[in-house]
Design an enzyme around this catalytic site. Sequence first.
Site, short mmCIF file in Angstrom:
data_model
loop_
_atom_site.label_atom_id
_atom_site.label_comp_id
_atom_site.label_asym_id
_atom_site.label_seq_id
_atom_site.Cartn_x
_atom_site.Cartn_y
_atom_site.Cartn_z
N HIS A 28 0.84 -1.20 0.00
CA HIS A 28 0.00 0.00 0.00
C HIS A 28 0.88 1.26 0.00
O HIS A 28 0.93 1.99 0.99
CB HIS A 28 -0.91 0.00 1.23
CG HIS A 28 -1.91 -1.11 1.26
ND1 HIS A 28 -1.56 -2.40 1.57
CD2 HIS A 28 -3.25 -1.12 1.01
CE1 HIS A 28 -2.64 -3.17 1.53
NE2 HIS A 28 -3.67 -2.41 1.19
N HIS A 68 -2.09 -1.23 7.13
CA HIS A 68 -1.74 -1.50 5.73
C HIS A 68 -0.66 -0.55 5.23
O HIS A 68 0.01 -0.83 4.24
CB HIS A 68 -2.98 -1.40 4.85
CG HIS A 68 -3.69 -0.10 4.95
ND1 HIS A 68 -4.50 0.23 6.02
CD2 HIS A 68 -3.74 0.97 4.10
CE1 HIS A 68 -5.00 1.45 5.83
NE2 HIS A 68 -4.56 1.92 4.68
N ASP A 147 -8.42 7.76 7.84
CA ASP A 147 -9.76 8.31 7.91
C ASP A 147 -10.83 7.26 7.62
O ASP A 147 -11.94 7.34 8.16
CB ASP A 147 -9.93 9.52 6.98
CG ASP A 147 -9.47 9.27 5.55
OD1 ASP A 147 -8.85 8.23 5.28
OD2 ASP A 147 -9.73 10.14 4.70
N HIS A 253 -5.46 1.83 -4.53
CA HIS A 253 -5.31 1.32 -3.17
C HIS A 253 -4.79 -0.12 -3.17
O HIS A 253 -5.27 -0.97 -3.92
CB HIS A 253 -6.66 1.37 -2.44
CG HIS A 253 -6.58 0.92 -1.01
ND1 HIS A 253 -6.30 1.79 0.02
CD2 HIS A 253 -6.73 -0.30 -0.44
CE1 HIS A 253 -6.30 1.13 1.16
NE2 HIS A 253 -6.56 -0.15 0.91
N ARG A 308 -18.42 -18.57 39.53
CA ARG A 308 -18.13 -17.14 39.35
C ARG A 308 -17.72 -16.51 40.68
O ARG A 308 -16.88 -15.61 40.72
CB ARG A 308 -19.32 -16.41 38.74
CG ARG A 308 -20.59 -16.47 39.55
CD ARG A 308 -21.66 -15.56 38.98
NE ARG A 308 -22.94 -15.74 39.65
CZ ARG A 308 -23.88 -14.81 39.72
NH1 ARG A 308 -23.68 -13.62 39.16
NH2 ARG A 308 -25.02 -15.05 40.33
N GLU A 356 -17.38 -3.76 24.87
CA GLU A 356 -16.53 -4.96 24.94
C GLU A 356 -15.31 -4.88 24.03
O GLU A 356 -14.26 -5.47 24.34
CB GLU A 356 -17.36 -6.21 24.61
CG GLU A 356 -18.34 -6.61 25.69
CD GLU A 356 -19.65 -5.84 25.64
OE1 GLU A 356 -20.45 -5.96 26.58
OE2 GLU A 356 -19.87 -5.13 24.62
N HIS A 405 -21.86 -16.60 33.20
CA HIS A 405 -23.21 -16.78 32.70
C HIS A 405 -23.22 -17.59 31.41
O HIS A 405 -23.84 -17.22 30.41
CB HIS A 405 -23.91 -15.43 32.51
CG HIS A 405 -24.18 -14.72 33.81
ND1 HIS A 405 -23.16 -14.35 34.67
CD2 HIS A 405 -25.33 -14.33 34.38
CE1 HIS A 405 -23.68 -13.76 35.72
NE2 HIS A 405 -25.00 -13.73 35.59
N ARG A 463 -23.18 -19.31 36.49
CA ARG A 463 -23.97 -18.40 37.32
C ARG A 463 -24.45 -19.07 38.60
O ARG A 463 -24.35 -18.50 39.68
CB ARG A 463 -25.17 -17.91 36.51
CG ARG A 463 -26.11 -17.00 37.28
CD ARG A 463 -27.31 -16.63 36.41
NE ARG A 463 -28.11 -15.58 36.98
CZ ARG A 463 -29.18 -15.06 36.38
NH1 ARG A 463 -29.55 -15.52 35.20
NH2 ARG A 463 -29.86 -14.10 36.96
#
Length: 615
Positions: A28, A68, A147, A253, A308, A356, A405, A463
Site C-alpha cells: 500500500h 496496511h 480516515d 489502493h 463465578r 466490549e 453466565h 452463574r
Amino acid sequence: MKSRQLTDLGQQLRVDSVRAAAAAGSGHPTSSMSAADLMAVLLAHHLRYDFDRPAHPGNDRFVLSKGHASPLLYATYKAAGAINETELMTFRKLGSRLEGHPTPRRLPWVETATGSLGQGLPVGVGIALSGKRLDRVGYRVWVLCGDSEMAEGSVWEAAEHAGHEHLDNLTAIVDVNRLGQRGPTRHGHDLDAYARRFQAFGWHTIEVDGHDVDAVDRAYGEAVSTIGQPTAILARTLKGRGVESAQDREGLHGKPLPDADEAITELGGIRDIRVEVQPPPAARMLHAVRAGHLELPRFELGDQVATRDAFGKALAALGAARGDVVALDGEVSDSTRSEFFAKEHPDRFFECYIAEQQLVAAAVGLAARGWVPYASTFAAFFTRAHDFIRMASISGSGINFVGSHAGVAIGQDGPSQMGLEDLAMFRALHDSTVLYPCDANQTAHLVAAMAGCEGIRYLRTSRGASPVIYGPNEDFPIGGSKVLRVSAQDRLTLVAAGVTVNEALAAADMLDRDGIPVQVIDLYSVKPVDRGTLRDAAEHTGCLLTVEDHREEGGLGDAVLDAFLDGRPTPRLVRLAVRTMPGSASPEEQLHAAGIDRESIAASAKLLVEQAVVR
C-alpha cells in the site's frame, strides 16, 4: 531538523515506501505516501525512543492503526537506523520480519498487531491508561489512524473512554487523505466533521495541512502541551502525494505504483537521511513485586458455591500476591464477581463499561506494557469483540479472559444472555488455553494457573451454585482432567465439564442402580485436552458420551474428538449438546429441554449399551 530537511525526510519515506512495495509486487504505497510528512516530523522532532532498547520504560509508544501503511513504518525504521536497506527490500517476502501488516511477534518496536482497522486507537487507550494510572512514567502514546477506519464503532468507544479518563498522554493523528479502498470516504476532506465527533467526547482537536511540516510540528507541540484532554490531530493529506499519476486518484489502493522508477525520480530520487531520534528520559518501571505468598480461598466439600464467586475471590487473592495482575470488566462486575478484586485493589481495576471491544483492546494495551490482565464479562458478550481477541492472538498478547453466565444453565434470562459459542470461539485461536471448571476449589486453582500461561487464556464460569466436589489441596494441571468414577466393569465413559459434571455424576448413580456401571471424566481443560486419559478411557470402555452446555460445534465434543485424530482407531463417540434455540425457563428446565441433564444422559447411555427400557 529545519523545514527543508523535514520535507526531504518525508520524500525519502515516500520513495522507500514505493521501493518496498515495488520489490514485493504488492502493498500500500499510496496510503503510506499520504502520511509521510506526518511521520517525518514525529520521528525527527517529537518521538522519544531508544530503538536499541524497545523495552525502555521511558520510551514513547507508537501505534500504526492503519496497519496496511506498513511500508511507511518500515521506511521510518530505516531512517532511524533500526533496519537497513537490505532488510527493507525483503518486505512481504517469505521469512521477512517486515510483514504486510506489522506484528510484535516479528518486530520489537511494534506495540500491537494492526491491519484489522479500528483497533489501533482502542489499544492505544490501553497503553495510555497504563502510563497514566500504573506505570506513572511520562511517556506519550502516538496513534496514526486512517480516515476510513473512523467509520468503525470501536474508534468511538476508544474516543469516549479516553475522554472520560482524561488521557492527555494520548495523541491520535488522523491521516485524512479522502480516499478509502474503493473510493471516497464518508466525510472526504471535511476535517470539521471529524473534529465535532472528537470534541463531543472531550478531546482537544487540531486541524492542519498534513503536508505543511511546520504546521504539523506546531500541532504536535500543542498536543504535548495540552493538559487534561487527549488530542486528535486531523491532518488533510493527499493519497499518493508527490506523484502526479497517483496523487488523489482512485483505483490505486493496495497496489504498487505502475511505474515505480518514474515515481521515484519525480519524488527526487533515493535518499539516505538518518535521524537521531530523541532519547527517552531516564525512567524506571514502578511495577510492584511480581510474586508474593498466594493464599487462595478454600471451600469445604459439599458446600454450594458458584464458580463465578470462586473466580472473584481467587482473583482478589491473586492480586494481593502479584502486583502485576490487573482486572478489567464491562460494567457487569457485580455479576462476574470481579468486583471482589475492584474492592481490594481499586488502583488496578479498570471499568470499561458496556464497550466490549474497548474492554479487550485495553487489556491488549496493558499486556503490551507488561501487566497480566484478567478481562471479564458475560461469555456471550465476548463474541462482540471476537476480532479484537483474534488480533490479540496474532500479537502474542498474554491475556486472561473470563466469561460468566455460560450456557442454558443461566435459566430465565433467555438465549441472548447465554454463552453457547464461546468454547468454540476461544478454541479456534492460535495457541489458546480454554478451561471450564465445575467447582469452586478447581476454579480458584485454575485462576491462579492462568497467570503463568502464554497467549490467550479463557476461563468459563457458571452463574448458579454447584456442590464443591474437590478438596482445596487438589491439583489441577492445565492439560489435565479428573477421573471421578471408574471400575473394571464400566460399559461406557461419560465426559463432562462445568455444569454437566454434576449431571454426569448423578446420571452415573442412576445407571449404577440399573446395573450399568460407567466411567466419569471431568474434562476441565478443554484446550489443551488430556489426550492420554481420553485414549485410556476409549480402550477401557470403547464408547465415549460427551455432554456439554454449549453448541455441538466446536465445544467439548470436538475437543474430545481431537484426541483421536492421529490415525489410531476412533472409539464410538456420541455427543449431547444444546441443539435447540432456548427460551426462558428455570435452569433445571433448560438443561432438560436441551437434553443435557441427568435423565437425558442416563437415557442416552442406556440406548448406547442397548438396555433402553420401552415404556
